[in-house]
Design an enzyme around this catalytic site. Structure first.
Site, PDB file in Angstrom:
ATOM      1  N   ASP A  92       0.859  -1.181   0.000  1.00 43.41           N
ATOM      2  CA  ASP A  92       0.000   0.000   0.000  1.00 43.41           C
ATOM      3  C   ASP A  92       0.899   1.236   0.000  1.00 43.41           C
ATOM      4  OD1 ASP A  92      -1.949  -1.933   0.356  1.00 43.41           O
ATOM      5  OD2 ASP A  92      -2.970  -0.869   1.988  1.00 43.41           O
ATOM      6  N   LYS A 155      -6.816   3.527  -3.026  1.00 38.40           N
ATOM      7  CA  LYS A 155      -7.153   3.491  -1.597  1.00 38.40           C
ATOM      8  C   LYS A 155      -7.372   4.913  -1.104  1.00 38.40           C
ATOM      9  CE  LYS A 155      -4.978   2.155   2.810  1.00 38.40           C
ATOM     10  NZ  LYS A 155      -3.842   1.433   3.426  1.00 38.40           N
ATOM     11  N   LYS A 185     -10.055   0.420  -2.018  1.00 41.02           N
ATOM     12  CA  LYS A 185      -9.919   0.168  -0.590  1.00 41.02           C
ATOM     13  C   LYS A 185     -10.295   1.422   0.188  1.00 41.02           C
ATOM     14  CE  LYS A 185      -6.623  -1.160   3.038  1.00 41.02           C
ATOM     15  NZ  LYS A 185      -5.281  -1.697   3.337  1.00 41.02           N
TER      16      LYS A 185
END
Length: 225
Positions: A92, A155, A185
């Site tokens: 991430d 995300k 996300k």
């Protein structure tokens, strides 16, 4: 997905159980790994300094350029590659938010592409854009840059930015922009089941949650990622 179609195990299976507090110890991470396994979450998300983590029986996610994003693309790529070498199956990464706010999406794309090259498929790359700090046009630009660079997910947030975390509006906008070609996300401020289900209904395909046990058991956490 709607609230009526997501049960406990299905919801747990969408969660990256997260421990990213700066003061976290090795013992804290081991406890989080055990909790993730017991709850049946999709993965455990930790800082790269906590790897390797052979004790984890769920996939391990590591963050990159976290939480500010103010690292060079080369540093982010090296950090991501080291995390994968140490057992991370997903990364991430945080973008350089200044590039996005300046509208320099070519440079946003270039740094994502550098990390993608360092951690090619089948490793999963998620791109954290700090949606709460961006305009709708900037969110769209970041999502488009992420897709062009070969990311697997976009995300919403680190959970550490003062502008805030995930919002229904941001998730809807991100999901509409990537059109199912990338995952979405939602993370930052998801502390109860109602919020989690609302994010899923808005288009989230993964959730970042630190208080996973409370969320899944219906007891809202008062703080956390």
């Amino acid at each position: 997905m709607t609230e009526n179609t997501v049960d406990g195990p299905e919801l747990a299976g969408l969660i990256d159980h997260t421990l990213l507090t700066p003061e976290a110890t090795r013992q804290d991470v081991l406890a989080a790994a055990a909790e993730a396994a017991a709850l049946g979450t999709y993965s455990l998300c930790v800082s790269p300094a906590m790897l390797p983590l052979p004790e984890s029986t769920v996939p391990v996610v590591a963050v990159c350029g976290f939480p500010s994003g103010k690292h060079s693309a080369a540093i982010k790529a090296t950090e991501a590659a080291e995390a994968v070498a140490n057992g991370a199956s997903e990364i991430d990464m945080v973008i350089n938010l200044g590039l996005a706010t300046a509208g320099d999406f070519a440079s946003v794309e270039a740094e994502i592409a550098a990390v993608r090259a360092a951690v090619p498929a089948p490793r999963v790359l998620k791109v954290i854009i700090e949606s709460a700090a961006l305009s709708d046009a900037q969110v769209i630009g970041c999502c488009e840059a992420s897709e062009r660079a070969g990311a697997d997910f976009v995300k919403t947030s680190t959970g550490f930015h003062p502008a805030g975390g995930a919002s229904i509006h941001a998730v809807e906008l991100m999901a509409k922009t990537v059109g199912g070609r990338l995952g979405v996300k939602a993370s930052g401020g998801i502390r109860d089941r109602e919020t989690a289900l609302a994010m899923i209904a808005a288009g989230a395909t993964r959730l970042g949650v630190s208080g996973s046990r409370n969320l899944l058991q219906g007891t809202a956490a008062t703080s956390g990622y």
